[in-house]
Motif scaffolding. Structure first.
Motif, mmCIF file in Angstrom:
data_model
loop_
_atom_site.group_PDB
_atom_site.id
_atom_site.type_symbol
_atom_site.label_atom_id
_atom_site.label_comp_id
_atom_site.label_asym_id
_atom_site.label_seq_id
_atom_site.Cartn_x
_atom_site.Cartn_y
_atom_site.Cartn_z
ATOM 1 N N VAL A 99 0.735 -1.411 -0.031
ATOM 2 C CA VAL A 99 0.068 -0.252 0.047
ATOM 3 C C VAL A 99 0.934 1.345 0.181
ATOM 4 O O VAL A 99 1.697 1.480 0.820
ATOM 5 C CB VAL A 99 -1.027 0.013 1.121
ATOM 6 C CG1 VAL A 99 -1.723 1.054 1.215
ATOM 7 C CG2 VAL A 99 -1.607 -1.174 1.362
ATOM 8 N N THR A 100 0.672 2.267 -0.895
ATOM 9 C CA THR A 100 1.354 3.392 -1.155
ATOM 10 C C THR A 100 0.750 4.439 -0.336
ATOM 11 O O THR A 100 -0.425 4.724 -0.570
ATOM 12 C CB THR A 100 1.861 3.676 -2.555
ATOM 13 O OG1 THR A 100 2.564 2.474 -3.201
ATOM 14 C CG2 THR A 100 2.525 4.860 -2.654
ATOM 15 N N TYR A 101 1.653 5.192 0.402
ATOM 16 C CA TYR A 101 1.167 6.339 0.790
ATOM 17 C C TYR A 101 1.926 7.667 0.570
ATOM 18 O O TYR A 101 3.330 7.985 0.666
ATOM 19 C CB TYR A 101 1.398 6.543 2.347
ATOM 20 C CG TYR A 101 0.701 5.233 2.977
ATOM 21 C CD1 TYR A 101 -0.648 5.435 3.582
ATOM 22 C CD2 TYR A 101 1.504 4.015 3.019
ATOM 23 C CE1 TYR A 101 -1.168 4.324 4.095
ATOM 24 C CE2 TYR A 101 0.708 2.931 3.661
ATOM 25 C CZ TYR A 101 -0.518 3.279 4.394
ATOM 26 O OH TYR A 101 -0.957 1.940 4.833
ATOM 27 N N PRO A 102 1.411 8.247 -0.450
ATOM 28 C CA PRO A 102 2.279 9.614 -1.288
ATOM 29 C C PRO A 102 1.962 10.694 -0.616
ATOM 30 O O PRO A 102 1.359 10.825 0.300
ATOM 31 C CB PRO A 102 1.218 9.476 -2.595
ATOM 32 C CG PRO A 102 -0.288 9.247 -2.352
ATOM 33 C CD PRO A 102 -0.041 8.208 -1.122
ATOM 34 N N GLY A 103 2.912 11.499 -1.139
ATOM 35 C CA GLY A 103 3.223 12.994 -0.505
ATOM 36 C C GLY A 103 2.420 13.854 -1.386
ATOM 37 O O GLY A 103 2.370 13.655 -2.581
#
Length: 890
Positions: A99-103
């Motif tokens: 799971v990616t948590y982008p900025g």
């Protein structure tokens, strides 16, 4: 005995059916040992890659780190990257279990509340902060479950500058542990062609040298650094990594013409760097601060640098020295030609320069400008020559005209744009914002000189950059009806080995050709020519698509525009500053650059309490805020305190821990009359002790009585200095000489080895040459108050100048300290959280609280969040607090 010992050893080795099994077993043991070397605190970083693509000087860098939690419980994983100060972060993301948590990039003010909320909850907020001369550090941490993996990816971009004939790309290498798959890959594409390519590292040993692979031909260059696990070790049996230092790539391009134009999709970039031109004679004024604060090593290094510079001055040059302290003196009344005889005389003059007195910066600069103006008006210097003023100071104006705005106005009106002013700020005692504004207003720049062992080389290095002017009054003119949003296109000087870069946007995005008119003044005659380029020529040069990232020329234009808008904003005021800010902010948000106007926000997963990571970019003036600009002028420009320890109030000790961007605090409860040792450094001879006072009468309802510092004693036995401070008076004993002051005085006292500044009714600043500096804050209460009385607070600055043997209640925290916060939970006070702190191998119950910080104004405190350690700092301080009780102030 020997046979018995041998037998014991043999018994430890299990028996095997065959030698092949034995070999396999030994290999398995080695493999397990190697695998164990990869795990530090339960975390294995199994991959780290730095991938850099450079297209036409514009670098796109991606740092990817992959880690796995090898432990049985959740662990905190840290991601630290040091990137160049000239770079803008453009993206950051974390991927946890797929799971990616982008900025996301936001306006700084919009992100501020999220940051403050995170800090108030006691959470670590990842930030970009200054970490060295050339770097800023991006730090973030995340909680990762057992056996889970996390991938961090940070992207940043920068325009590579040309210095001394080469473009330079700087990569900080510091994985902090062995990494199974470590690689730096740099791919360069230059349509002009590459003439030379080199790579080096400060940590590169003879063995590691062979791991640097370098190839280049025509337009493409490639560098790879991929050491094996064994090559990363500091020794054959060591588990520590040898990869710790700077990795630098340098290259240059072919130049068949003075310039190169590139056009892509409605944007253009123009690179201008003529070669084979004769250098112009130069007229150079050195304006040097020789006030008392320059005494000792700073003045020695300045003299050393000036002597080396005199060796490099050419016979066609003209020069002079202006010295300022309480007054102003000159070597000669006019500019002098650099004949061998004059240079010899100048060397004798430089060797005798000494430091004393105060800082008449305005007088020194104005004298230098007057001499240079008179030389031009009287035709004492060649008509075709380049004039330069270099000013060096380590402090702030406190003699003569000391108002910085008046100084800026006077200097600008005197120079009138005729030549550049370069301001060099030595150490942390300068108001860097003031120096930078004044330099930019006069077509120059400011540079910080770090007070390290190589300060003389830093000074000489700056001179080398500006020592070979080839052109003056350079203008690159483009058709006004065809171009909009043009970056700076006129330059006072062009120096050999550098490069001018101009970018812009076409009014008609479909336009595919451009004509440029180039003008400048050289040593023999004027430079004037026209050059032309069309988009088809650029397209032919860029057939290697794998080297090109996105709309690189458009991003290069945006980068350069934002950089120049921010630079112009420094000296601007009022509506002009508002307009520049709005324009730079809009571009930063559009192109997703983390600049001083924007922040990147990353929301962590739920198991991290949805914590927000806020990434800010500090300005150079914020990186090292000066003492006097914070205290003498009651201004504070930095995003964090420059001091990391303080004691104030009842008495509350605050310890700032930079790598955590957080603070620890504790109280000491003792009786009035007790003298506590705060700082003791046997190497520098500096000690600081404080005597406690209580309230006017005891509070019968309180279990613990209030106590404050009512007297401070600061001594330096090597200088024979003793400073006694009370809320009533200040006494200075320097050897046999004794002086007394009150808090009604406004005084700057500069003597050999130390400077004392008293800011009336507010604070005093004591700086001791190459030692630390201290700030004493005066707290005054209503004289008729029935309970309280006046007291003092102590703040430390530049404590890194003290030795590793420094100790005391404050001094022990001048050394690096680390701590971990676990199990944050509601405390007995519903407004405050409790937690477990692991520090110095102790587990302590701590409380999230606030302490007062009076650095801005003794009458108006700022609340500083910190973790409060109970019971007189037990478990945090070395020993127990009574160990620090001493018999007297000195």
């Amino acid at each position: 005995m020997e046979n018995n010992l041998l037998l014991c050893i043999l018994l430890l080795i299990p028996t095997f059916a065959s030698s092949d099994v034995l070999v396999t077993h030994i290999r398995n043991i080695k493999k397990r040992n190697a695998e164990n070397d990869l795990v530090v605190n339960g975390i294995e970083i199994y991959s780290m890659k730095i991938d850099s693509k450079v297209t036409s000087r514009f670098a796109h860098n991606v740092v990817t780190s992959r880690a796995v939690n090898r432990g049985n419980v959740s662990k905190e994983v840290f991601f630290d990257v040091e990137l160049p100060k000239t770079a803008f972060i453009t993206n950051f993301s974390m991927t946890i279990d797929g799971v990616t948590y982008p900025g996301t990039i936001k306006e700084k003010e919009a992100a501020k509340k999220q940051y403050e909320k995170a800090v108030s909850r006691g959470q670590t907020a990842g930030l970009v902060k200054a970490s060295g001369r050339k770097t800023e550090k991006f730090t973030v941490s995340v909680n990762v479950k057992a056996a889970s993996k996390v991938t961090f990816e940070l992207t940043y971009e920068e325009l590579l500058k040309r210095r001394f004939g080469k473009y330079e790309m700087f990569i900080k290498v510091k994985p902090k542990q062995l990494v199974k798959d470590f690689e730096i890959a740099v791919n360069i594409f230059e349509p002009q062609g590459i003439t030379e390519l080199e790579a080096e590292g400060t940590f590169i040993t003879n063995e590691l040298q062979n791991t640097i692979k370098k190839t280049f031909s025509e337009k493409k260059g490639h560098i790879s650094f991929k050491p094996t696990l064994d090559q990363q070790r500091t020794c054959a049996s060591c588990s520590e990594s040898a990869l710790d230092g700077d990795f630098t790539v340098r290259y240059d391009v072919k130049r068949t013409t003075p310039d190169n134009l590139q056009i892509v999709n409605g944007y253009f970039v123009h690179f201008f760097a003529p070669t084979n031109l004769p250098n112009l004679p130069k007229n150079i004024i050195f304006v040097m601060d020789t006030s008392g604060s320059m005494y000792g090593r700073p003045m020695e290094q300045t003299r050393e640098a000036l002597l080396k510079i005199l060796d490099d001055i050419k016979e066609d040059d003209f020069f002079n020295f202006i010295l300022f302290n309480s007054g102003v003196s000159t070597w000669k009344e006019t500019l002098i030609k650099a004949t061998p005889e004059n240079l010899d005389e100048a060397r004798k003059f430089v060797r005798n320069i000494d430091a004393s007195g105060m800082t008449n910066l305005h007088g020194g600069l104005m004298r230098g400008i007057d001499i240079l103006n008179a030389a031009h008006e009287g035709n004492l210097v060649p008509k075709r020559s380049a004039s330069i003023i270099i000013m060096l100071t380590d402090g702030q104006p406190n003699q003569g005209v000391s108002d910085i705005h008046t100084i800026e106005t006077d200097v600008k009106n005197a120079i009138k744009g005729r030549y550049p002013l370069y301001n060099l700020g030595f150490g942390s005692g300068v108001d860097y914002g003031f120096l930078e504004r004044m330099a930019l207003e006069n077509k120059g720049l400011a540079r910080r000189i770090y007070p390290d062992s190589d300060a003389a080389l830093q000074l000489q290095g700056f001179y080398d950059e500006v020592s070979n002017p080839m052109l003056t009054d350079v203008e690159l003119n483009y058709p006004e009806n065809e171009i909009q949003d043009l970056t700076t296109n006129s330059f006072k000087h062009f120096y050999d080995g550098s490069e001018i870069v101009v970018a812009g946007r076409f009014v008609d995005s479909n336009q595919n050709q451009l004509t440029v008119d180039v003008r400048g003044e050289g040593a023999k005659d004027a430079l004037s020519y026209t050059t032309q380029q069309d988009a088809e020529q650029t397209a032919q040069a860029f057939q290697e698509q794998e080297y090109i990232f996105g709309e690189y020329i458009e991003r290069l234009w945006a980068y350069l525009t934002i950089e120049q808008l921010l630079e112009r904003r420094i000296a601007a005021t009022g509506e002009e500053k508002e307009n520049l800010t709005a324009e730079a902010l809009a571009l930063s948000l559009k192109y997703k650059f983390v600049t001083p106007l924007t922040s990147m926000v990353v929301t962590k997963p739920e198991e991290n309490d949805n914590e927000d990571v806020i990434a800010d970019k500090p300005t150079e003036a914020e990186a090292l805020t000066s003492v006097s600009s914070m205290l003498g002028s009651q201004m504070y420009r930095g995003s964090q305190p420059t001091w990391y320890t303080s004691v104030d109030g009842d008495p509350h000790f605050v310890i700032w821990v930079p790598q955590k961007r957080d603070a620890i605090c504790f109280n000491i409860n003792e009786n009035p009359g007790t003298v506590l040792n705060l700082i003791n450094d046997p190497v520098t001879g500096i000690t600081v002790n404080g005597e406690l006072i209580g309230d006017k009468r005891a509070n019968t309802n309180a279990k613990i009585q209030n106590s404050y510092f009512g007297k401070l004693g600061i001594a330096n036995k090597h200088l024979g200095l003793k400073l006694t401070v009370t809320p009533e008076k200040i006494t200075v004993q320097n050897g046999n000489e004794k002086m007394g002051f009150t808090w009604l005085d406004s005084v700057t006292l500069q003597q050999a080895g130390f400077t004392l500044i008293i800011n009336r009714k507010k604070n005093l600043v004591l700086s001791m040459g190459s030692g630390a500096s201290f700030v004493v804050v005066l707290h005054q209460v209503w004289k008729k108050h029935p309970l309280h009385q006046d007291f003092l607070g102590l703040y430390t600055l530049e404590e890194d100048k003290l030795s590793e043997q420094t100790h005391g209640l404050l001094g022990q925290f001048f050394h690096p300290i680390d701590f971990t916060i676990l199990e944050i939970h509601p405390g007995s006070d519903p407004k405050k959280s409790d937690a477990t702190m692991v520090v110095k191998n102790n587990e302590l119950i701590v409380t999230r609280g606030w302490q007062k910080d009076y650095r801005r104004d003794p009458n108006h405190a700022v609340d500083i969040p910190c973790w409060f350690v109970h019971d007189n700092g037990a478990g945090l301080i070395d020993g127990v607090h009574t160990d620090y009780i001493v018999s007297s102030l000195f």
